[in-house]
Design a protein around this motif. Structure first.
Motif, PDB file in Angstrom:
ATOM      1  N   ALA A   1       0.840  -1.086   0.040  1.00 39.26           N
ATOM      2  CA  ALA A   1       0.040  -0.153  -0.199  1.00 39.26           C
ATOM      3  C   ALA A   1       0.912   1.181   0.032  1.00 39.26           C
ATOM      4  CB  ALA A   1      -0.954   0.008   1.129  1.00 39.26           C
ATOM      5  N   SER A   2       0.248   2.438  -0.375  1.00 39.47           N
ATOM      6  CA  SER A   2       0.814   3.537  -0.297  1.00 39.47           C
ATOM      7  C   SER A   2      -0.078   4.634   0.287  1.00 39.47           C
ATOM      8  CB  SER A   2       1.537   4.037  -1.656  1.00 39.47           C
ATOM      9  OG  SER A   2       0.513   4.317  -2.502  1.00 39.47           O
ATOM     10  N   SER A   3       0.623   5.912   0.800  1.00 40.44           N
ATOM     11  CA  SER A   3      -0.421   6.720   1.427  1.00 40.44           C
ATOM     12  C   SER A   3      -1.292   7.511   0.297  1.00 40.44           C
ATOM     13  CB  SER A   3       0.710   7.942   2.247  1.00 40.44           C
ATOM     14  OG  SER A   3       1.514   8.540   1.075  1.00 40.44           O
ATOM     15  N   PRO A   4      -2.452   8.200   0.781  1.00 38.03           N
ATOM     16  CA  PRO A   4      -3.183   8.636  -0.206  1.00 38.03           C
ATOM     17  C   PRO A   4      -2.380   9.782  -0.636  1.00 38.03           C
ATOM     18  CG  PRO A   4      -4.260   8.269   1.966  1.00 38.03           C
ATOM     19  CD  PRO A   4      -2.955   7.879   2.237  1.00 38.03           C
ATOM     20  N   VAL A   5      -1.586  10.598   0.041  1.00 36.10           N
ATOM     21  CA  VAL A   5      -0.785  11.739  -0.526  1.00 36.10           C
ATOM     22  C   VAL A   5       0.414  11.035  -0.920  1.00 36.10           C
ATOM     23  CG1 VAL A   5       0.498  13.827   0.297  1.00 36.10           C
ATOM     24  CG2 VAL A   5      -1.794  13.239   1.296  1.00 36.10           C
TER      25      VAL A   5
ATOM     26  N   THR B   1       7.465   2.768   5.849  1.00 34.02           N
ATOM     27  CA  THR B   1       8.791   3.354   5.285  1.00 34.02           C
ATOM     28  C   THR B   1       9.057   4.325   6.231  1.00 34.02           C
ATOM     29  OG1 THR B   1       7.493   4.551   3.625  1.00 34.02           O
ATOM     30  CG2 THR B   1       8.811   2.628   2.954  1.00 34.02           C
ATOM     31  N   THR B   2       8.057   5.108   7.182  1.00 34.38           N
ATOM     32  CA  THR B   2       8.190   5.935   7.899  1.00 34.38           C
ATOM     33  C   THR B   2       8.692   5.488   9.454  1.00 34.38           C
ATOM     34  OG1 THR B   2       5.844   6.120   8.399  1.00 34.38           O
ATOM     35  CG2 THR B   2       6.857   7.701   6.675  1.00 34.38           C
ATOM     36  N   GLU B   3       9.128   4.286   9.487  1.00 36.98           N
ATOM     37  CA  GLU B   3       9.240   3.874  11.102  1.00 36.98           C
ATOM     38  C   GLU B   3      10.682   4.138  11.163  1.00 36.98           C
ATOM     39  OE1 GLU B   3       7.511   0.279  12.108  1.00 36.98           O
ATOM     40  OE2 GLU B   3       6.121   0.362  10.585  1.00 36.98           O
ATOM     41  N   PRO B   4      11.199   4.209  12.457  1.00 32.65           N
ATOM     42  CA  PRO B   4      12.596   4.329  12.474  1.00 32.65           C
ATOM     43  C   PRO B   4      13.504   3.135  12.034  1.00 32.65           C
ATOM     44  CG  PRO B   4      11.384   3.649  14.545  1.00 32.65           C
ATOM     45  CD  PRO B   4      10.510   3.624  13.832  1.00 32.65           C
TER      46      PRO B   4
ATOM     47  N   TRP C   1       4.451   7.777   2.696  1.00 32.72           N
ATOM     48  CA  TRP C   1       4.641   6.550   3.188  1.00 32.72           C
ATOM     49  C   TRP C   1       4.279   5.267   2.158  1.00 32.72           C
ATOM     50  CZ3 TRP C   1       0.350   3.738   3.787  1.00 32.72           C
ATOM     51  CH2 TRP C   1      -0.688   4.022   4.043  1.00 32.72           C
ATOM     52  N   GLU C   2       5.116   4.187   2.343  1.00 34.80           N
ATOM     53  CA  GLU C   2       4.646   2.823   1.894  1.00 34.80           C
ATOM     54  C   GLU C   2       4.392   1.903   2.492  1.00 34.80           C
ATOM     55  OE1 GLU C   2       7.690   2.689  -0.986  1.00 34.80           O
ATOM     56  OE2 GLU C   2       6.523   3.612  -2.818  1.00 34.80           O
ATOM     57  N   ILE C   3       3.641   0.895   2.654  1.00 34.22           N
ATOM     58  CA  ILE C   3       3.755  -0.293   3.567  1.00 34.22           C
ATOM     59  C   ILE C   3       4.219  -1.548   2.773  1.00 34.22           C
ATOM     60  CG2 ILE C   3       2.334  -2.092   4.708  1.00 34.22           C
ATOM     61  CD1 ILE C   3       0.215   0.132   5.351  1.00 34.22           C
ATOM     62  N   LEU C   4       5.560  -2.223   3.137  1.00 36.91           N
ATOM     63  CA  LEU C   4       6.006  -3.272   2.351  1.00 36.91           C
ATOM     64  C   LEU C   4       5.888  -4.295   3.257  1.00 36.91           C
ATOM     65  CD1 LEU C   4       9.400  -0.980   2.132  1.00 36.91           C
ATOM     66  CD2 LEU C   4       7.544  -1.478   0.228  1.00 36.91           C
ATOM     67  N   ARG C   5       6.193  -5.584   2.504  1.00 35.19           N
ATOM     68  CA  ARG C   5       6.115  -7.043   3.127  1.00 35.19           C
ATOM     69  C   ARG C   5       7.058  -7.794   2.340  1.00 35.19           C
ATOM     70  NH1 ARG C   5       1.111 -10.637   2.355  1.00 35.19           N
ATOM     71  NH2 ARG C   5       1.688 -10.617   0.229  1.00 35.19           N
ATOM     72  N   CYS C   6       7.761  -8.683   3.597  1.00 34.96           N
ATOM     73  CA  CYS C   6       8.874  -9.520   2.892  1.00 34.96           C
ATOM     74  C   CYS C   6       8.024 -10.591   2.225  1.00 34.96           C
ATOM     75  CB  CYS C   6       9.655  -9.995   4.110  1.00 34.96           C
ATOM     76  SG  CYS C   6      10.721 -11.119   3.575  1.00 34.96           S
ATOM     77  N   VAL C   7       8.727 -11.024   1.105  1.00 44.64           N
ATOM     78  CA  VAL C   7       8.172 -12.181   0.312  1.00 44.64           C
ATOM     79  C   VAL C   7       8.333 -13.646   1.163  1.00 44.64           C
ATOM     80  CG1 VAL C   7       7.798 -10.977  -1.824  1.00 44.64           C
ATOM     81  CG2 VAL C   7      10.070 -12.471  -1.071  1.00 44.64           C
ATOM     82  N   GLU C   8       9.485 -13.768   2.160  1.00 49.33           N
ATOM     83  CA  GLU C   8      10.049 -14.793   2.872  1.00 49.33           C
ATOM     84  C   GLU C   8       9.423 -15.021   3.939  1.00 49.33           C
ATOM     85  OE1 GLU C   8      11.481 -17.515   1.788  1.00 49.33           O
ATOM     86  OE2 GLU C   8      11.229 -16.842  -0.268  1.00 49.33           O
ATOM     87  N   CYS C   9       9.587 -14.148   5.091  1.00 47.96           N
ATOM     88  CA  CYS C   9       9.112 -14.101   6.374  1.00 47.96           C
ATOM     89  C   CYS C   9       8.020 -13.364   6.721  1.00 47.96           C
ATOM     90  CB  CYS C   9      10.440 -13.757   7.241  1.00 47.96           C
ATOM     91  SG  CYS C   9      10.663 -11.846   7.297  1.00 47.96           S
TER      92      CYS C   9
END
Length: 63
Positions: free
Chosen positions: A14-18, A36-39, A22-30
């Motif tokens: 997913a990505s932010s409406p703006v 992306t805005t997390e520390p 930010w984007e939400i990413l997921r690992c294909v393995e684990c």
């Protein structure tokens, strides 16, 4: 981008409406997920806690 937990490839879910905020990413393995805005301790392998890091053999044996 690669997974900070196991270094496998990551896919964008997913990505932010703006655009570009930010984007939400997921690992294909684990299947670890992060925004992306997390520390850095959540988004980069070098800063990810060693106690929670996984190797390829660990992810393979968990399947």
């Amino acid at each position: 981008m690669s997974c900070p937990r196991c270094t496998a490839a990551a896919e964008q879910l997913a990505s932010s409406p703006v655009p570009g905020v930010w984007e939400i990413l997921r690992c294909v393995e684990c299947l670890y997920m992060w925004r992306t805005t997390e520390p850095a301790r959540r988004t980069t392998r070098d800063a990810y806690p060693e106690a929670f890091s996984l190797t390829r053999s660990q992810t393979d044996s968990a399947k």
